[in-house]
Design an enzyme around this catalytic site. Structure first.
Site, short mmCIF file in Angstrom:
data_model
loop_
_atom_site.label_atom_id
_atom_site.label_comp_id
_atom_site.label_asym_id
_atom_site.label_seq_id
_atom_site.Cartn_x
_atom_site.Cartn_y
_atom_site.Cartn_z
N GLU A 112 -91.84 85.15 -8.50
CA GLU A 112 -91.59 84.83 -7.28
C GLU A 112 -90.13 85.85 -8.39
OE1 GLU A 112 -91.30 81.38 -5.64
OE2 GLU A 112 -93.10 81.02 -6.09
N LYS A 114 -86.43 86.52 -7.58
CA LYS A 114 -85.08 85.34 -6.83
C LYS A 114 -83.74 86.38 -6.14
CE LYS A 114 -81.87 81.48 -8.99
NZ LYS A 114 -80.25 82.23 -7.96
N ASP A 116 -80.82 86.96 -3.89
CA ASP A 116 -79.35 86.17 -4.19
C ASP A 116 -79.29 86.51 -2.86
OD1 ASP A 116 -77.42 85.39 -5.36
OD2 ASP A 116 -76.91 87.45 -6.36
N TYR A 223 -89.88 80.91 0.27
CA TYR A 223 -90.69 80.72 -0.55
C TYR A 223 -91.04 79.37 -0.81
CZ TYR A 223 -85.25 79.65 -1.69
OH TYR A 223 -84.21 79.51 -1.52
N LYS A 310 -82.44 84.35 -15.18
CA LYS A 310 -81.96 85.56 -14.82
C LYS A 310 -81.58 86.56 -15.88
CE LYS A 310 -78.89 81.95 -11.57
NZ LYS A 310 -77.33 82.31 -10.95
N CYS A 404 -42.55 101.93 -4.67
CA CYS A 404 -43.74 102.27 -4.65
C CYS A 404 -43.89 103.90 -4.41
CB CYS A 404 -43.40 102.11 -3.09
SG CYS A 404 -44.95 102.61 -1.53
N CYS A 407 -43.30 105.87 -1.33
CA CYS A 407 -42.06 106.10 -1.12
C CYS A 407 -41.08 105.67 -1.61
CB CYS A 407 -41.45 105.17 0.49
SG CYS A 407 -41.78 103.68 0.29
N CYS A 422 -44.97 97.04 -1.35
CA CYS A 422 -43.42 97.81 -0.80
C CYS A 422 -43.18 97.38 0.39
CB CYS A 422 -44.37 98.46 -0.85
SG CYS A 422 -43.08 99.93 0.24
N CYS A 428 -42.53 103.78 4.92
CA CYS A 428 -43.32 103.64 4.42
C CYS A 428 -44.75 105.05 4.72
CB CYS A 428 -43.73 102.54 2.92
SG CYS A 428 -44.88 103.07 1.86
P1 AMP Z 1 -79.19 79.05 -8.45
O1 AMP Z 1 -78.27 78.62 -7.02
O2 AMP Z 1 -78.25 80.18 -8.83
O3 AMP Z 1 -78.84 77.57 -8.94
O4 AMP Z 1 -80.60 79.14 -7.11
C1 AMP Z 1 -81.53 78.09 -6.84
C2 AMP Z 1 -81.69 78.66 -5.87
O5 AMP Z 1 -82.49 80.03 -5.66
C3 AMP Z 1 -82.04 78.32 -4.84
O6 AMP Z 1 -81.26 77.10 -3.69
C4 AMP Z 1 -82.46 79.41 -4.02
O7 AMP Z 1 -81.94 79.43 -2.65
C5 AMP Z 1 -82.26 80.22 -4.70
N1 AMP Z 1 -83.82 81.25 -4.52
C6 AMP Z 1 -84.05 82.86 -4.16
N2 AMP Z 1 -85.10 82.90 -4.32
C7 AMP Z 1 -85.90 82.06 -5.28
C8 AMP Z 1 -86.81 81.73 -5.12
N3 AMP Z 1 -88.26 83.13 -4.98
N4 AMP Z 1 -88.03 80.23 -4.87
C9 AMP Z 1 -87.13 79.23 -5.14
N5 AMP Z 1 -85.99 79.76 -4.87
C10 AMP Z 1 -85.15 80.48 -4.88
ZN ZN Z 2 -43.44 101.80 -0.31
#
Ligand code: AMP
Ligand code: ZN
Length: 668
Positions: A112, A114, A116, A223, A310, A404, A407, A422, A428
């Site tokens: 899957e 990951k 962010d 997920y 990662k 600065c 000015c 500044c 300014c």
């Molecule tokens: P980390 O924050 O780097 O420790 O990674 C763990 C976190 O990845 C988990 O707490 C989830 O919030 C996140 N995450 C994102 N996508 C997934 C996924 N497909 N399955 C499980 N965790 C995921």
């Molecule tokens: Zn200035």
């Protein structure tokens, strides 16, 4: 009964359309029709509060306020993931799996993306969302249910054959497009930009006002399922089931049957991820079979059956061509590296942030250096190091500027601070323009018809030099300017005139006194009540106030000592701006003083008691029943029909909660 049926039917219909729009991307009615139906439901719910439903589609627009988020234990702990940047370690992980499961075990992997963002856990009972928790420390998290309900990709009601009680985990993310839009708005308002989607997403979840969360283009990808006796044998099945029940589960996940196939998946997404409309920071690989998962178990922190691979932050090297210095509204000077343009993660990068003088010194930067540039989750790339065998000349060592760039006045770096400033605040140009732009911005005076660019124009034309000049603007002087039509000039002047009604705390915030943000301005307003009192307050009196520390207090004292600021303040006062808080102790409010009020019904943002207290506080009198002597009725939901009829017959104005707030905030 008929009304109740109508409400139930509308809710079901709206849930269905919501699902089609946000989950399946296949709407069958127009946005307009959707809004009509939603409005109809809102009206019915307002008229018949006895049929309220915490999971009604009307909850999507938010409005609920969470003063402080309750901490709640997770029913099933939320583990983190072991992670690696190397394929070798993945290979070793597979070997460990085989040690436990046996050499000839068939192992399949759910692979899957990951995502962010910020992880959350949602609890559903009988198909209704009943709770949403942040991850917190994994054992307990914060209840953010009201905010979560405003995220349209999260179903409030499920469909299909869902289990009666279960939890589902996922990630709240902010797709790039929404992130950029939010930043455009910030830029227009002269506020600092959000640095990356992840932090912005998790920050959004903790906003107190859920209607602000509703405005943010957040999404949620799910997920993982958690619960007892779930109708599944594998992770991949969990994803499919969740999709059936109405959750947003991206179809990027794949079920793969060997570790080599997993490596291919990783390579494939290494480049494909750059085209995704949202950020991912890797791939999650999970042993698919739940029985095998159980056999493998957990370490103290993470499941043994899952691994996050990662992607390394992309790093390139290029030449440092120079350093520019940017001046902000508050006078802070930020160094910015000018780079020979280079391609990173699909975008051409010409600049990198250097933060402050310490950063430059730490790197020992010289013009001409070959520097490593990295673009992580941040939008602005950073310099992480210097290639030692390709250095610039010693005489080109970067030295932080002394004066600065706008000015020419001497820059100051105060003890304990990283930033140079500044201090020529009132003369300014960048700071002057920035101050006026801040004053008119939405959270401050919110002056309609006037934008940041117009402020620059008026400043450059010599019509504005400080915020008080706004109130001296004349139509005949603005009209001849470029792109100024009669109508827009009228709007602008009207907006400025209207700003005189804005409450004192906004005026105070709008002045842009260093360290006096929105919250501090409110705090000071509550404590001191007027500009006069604040101006006369000693340093000691200021720091005796809750939440006000040395830095803020000193900044206020300095501000009021400056003769130019005193001039601006007395001008603002002479122009009729609110220089004191109407609601401060002992102050009678002209809209309330001597007036009689009836308060009835249930309110959204206030308790009935709070409204009553406020009325008395402002000089109004409370009465129990409607008669011709009553001036206003403040009505929440569910006011009795008899009262309403009588009020109408007697022609007494009925105020909604919002009308009440308006009445309080303005002198009509
Ligand atoms: P980390 O924050 O780097 O420790 O990674 C763990 C976190 O990845 C988990 O707490 C989830 O919030 C996140 N995450 C994102 N996508 C997934 C996924 N497909 N399955 C499980 N965790 C995921
Ligand atoms: Zn200035």
């Amino acid at each position: 009964m008929e009304v109740q049926n109508k409400i139930t039917a509308l809710r079901a219909e709206l849930h269905e359309h919501n699902h089609r729009y946000y989950i399946e991307d296949a709407p069958i009615i127009s946005d307009y029709e959707f809004d009509q139906k939603l409005r109809e439901l809102q009206d019915l719910e307002a008229l018949h509060p006895q049929y309220a439903d915490p999971n009604s589609p009307t909850q999507r627009v938010g409005g609920g306020i969470t003063k402080s988020f309750d901490t709640v234990a997770h029913r099933y702990p939320m583990y983190s993931l072991s992670n690696t940047y190397s394929k070798e370690e993945l290979q070793q992980w597979e070997e460990r799996l085989r040690k436990t499961l046996g050499d000839d075990a068939k192992i399949s992997y759910s692979c899957e993306l990951k995502f962010d963002g910020a992880s959350i856990s949602l609890t559903y009972e009988n198909g209704n969302l009943i709770q949403a928790l942040t991850r917190g420390d994994g054992l307990q998290g914060d209840a953010i249910t009201t905010n979560i309900k405003t995220i349209k990709t999260i179903p409030l009601k499920l469909q299909g054959d869902y289990p009666p009680f279960f939890e589902i985990r996922g990630e709240i993310i902010l797709p790039w497009e929404g992130f950029y839009k939010m930043n455009e708005l910030r830029e227009a308002q002269g506020e600092p930009l959000y640095s990356n989607p992840r932090n912005t997403a998790s920050g959004s979840l903790k906003l107190q006002d859920s209607s602000l969360v509703a405005e943010r283009p957040l999404a949620c990808f799910l997920y993982a399922l958690a619960g007892d006796q779930l109708p599944i044998d594998s992770q991949f099945e969990a994803l499919e089931k969740a999709r059936e029940w109405g959750f947003k589960v991206p179809d990027s996940a794949q079920l793969l049957h060997s570790i080599d196939a997993v490596f291919d998946f990783i390579s494939e997404w290494e480049s494909k991820r750059k085209e995704l409309p949202y950020e991912i920071d890797g791939i999650v690989i999970k042993v698919n079979n739940l029985a095998q998962q159980q056999e493998l178990g957990f370490t103290a922190k993470a499941p043994r059956w899952a691994m996050a691979y990662k992607y390394p932050a992309e790093q390139v090297f290029t030449r440092l061509e120079g350093v520019h210095y940017q001046l902000g509204r508050t006078g802070a000077v930020t160094p910015v590296a000018q780079l020979q343009p280079v391609l990173i993660s699909g975008t051409i990068v010409k600049r990198a942030s250097l933060h402050n003088a310490d950063q430059i010194e730490k790197l020992g930067l010289r013009i001409g250096d070959t520097v490593f540039v990295e673009k992580g989750g941040e939008i602005i790339p950073k310099i992480t190091g210097i290639k030692e065998d390709a250095r610039g000349l010693v005489e080109d060592t970067v030295e932080f500027i002394k004066y600065c760039p706008e000015c020419g006045s001497l820059l100051v770096r105060e003890a304990g601070e990283a930033q140079h400033y500044c201090k020529n605040e009132s003369a300014c140009p960048t700071q002057q323009i920035g101050k006026i732009q801040h004053f008119i911005s939405r959270k401050a005076m919110d002056i309609e018809g006037l934008g940041g660019e117009t402020v620059s124009l008026l400043f450059n034309e010599g019509l504005l030099s400080n915020v008080a000049d706004l109130y001296r603007l004349e139509k005949s002087k603005i009209l001849p300017l470029d792109r100024m039509a009669e109508k827009s000039v009228n709007n602008l002047l009207e907006g400025i005139e209207k700003s005189k009604e804005k409450p004192f705390s906004k005026v105070l915030f709008g002045l842009g006194i260093r360290f006096v943000g929105e919250t501090v301005a409110k705090r000071l307003t509550k404590e001191f009540g007027s500009m006069e009192a604040l101006k006369n307050a000693s340093f000691e009196a200021l720091i005796a106030t809750e939440e006000i520390g040395d830095r803020i207090a000193q900044s206020l004292v300095d501000y009021f000592l400056e003769p130019k600021n005193q001039e601006v303040l007395s001008a603002l006062s002479a122009f009729g701006l609110q220089m004191e808080e109407l609601t401060s102790q002992g102050k009678k409010h002209p809209n309330f003083d001597g007036k009689k009020f009836v308060v009835s019904g249930v309110f959204k943002d206030f308790s009935r008691e709070a409204i009553k207290e406020e009325i008395e506080h402002l000089g109004g009198t409370l009465v129990g029943s409607v008669s011709s002597r009553v001036d206003y009725i403040v009505a929440g939901e569910g006011m009795g029909p008899a009262k309403a009829a009588k009020a109408e017959a007697l022609n007494i104005p009925i105020l909604t909660e919002q009308d009440f707030i308006n009445l309080r905030e303005k002198r009509f």
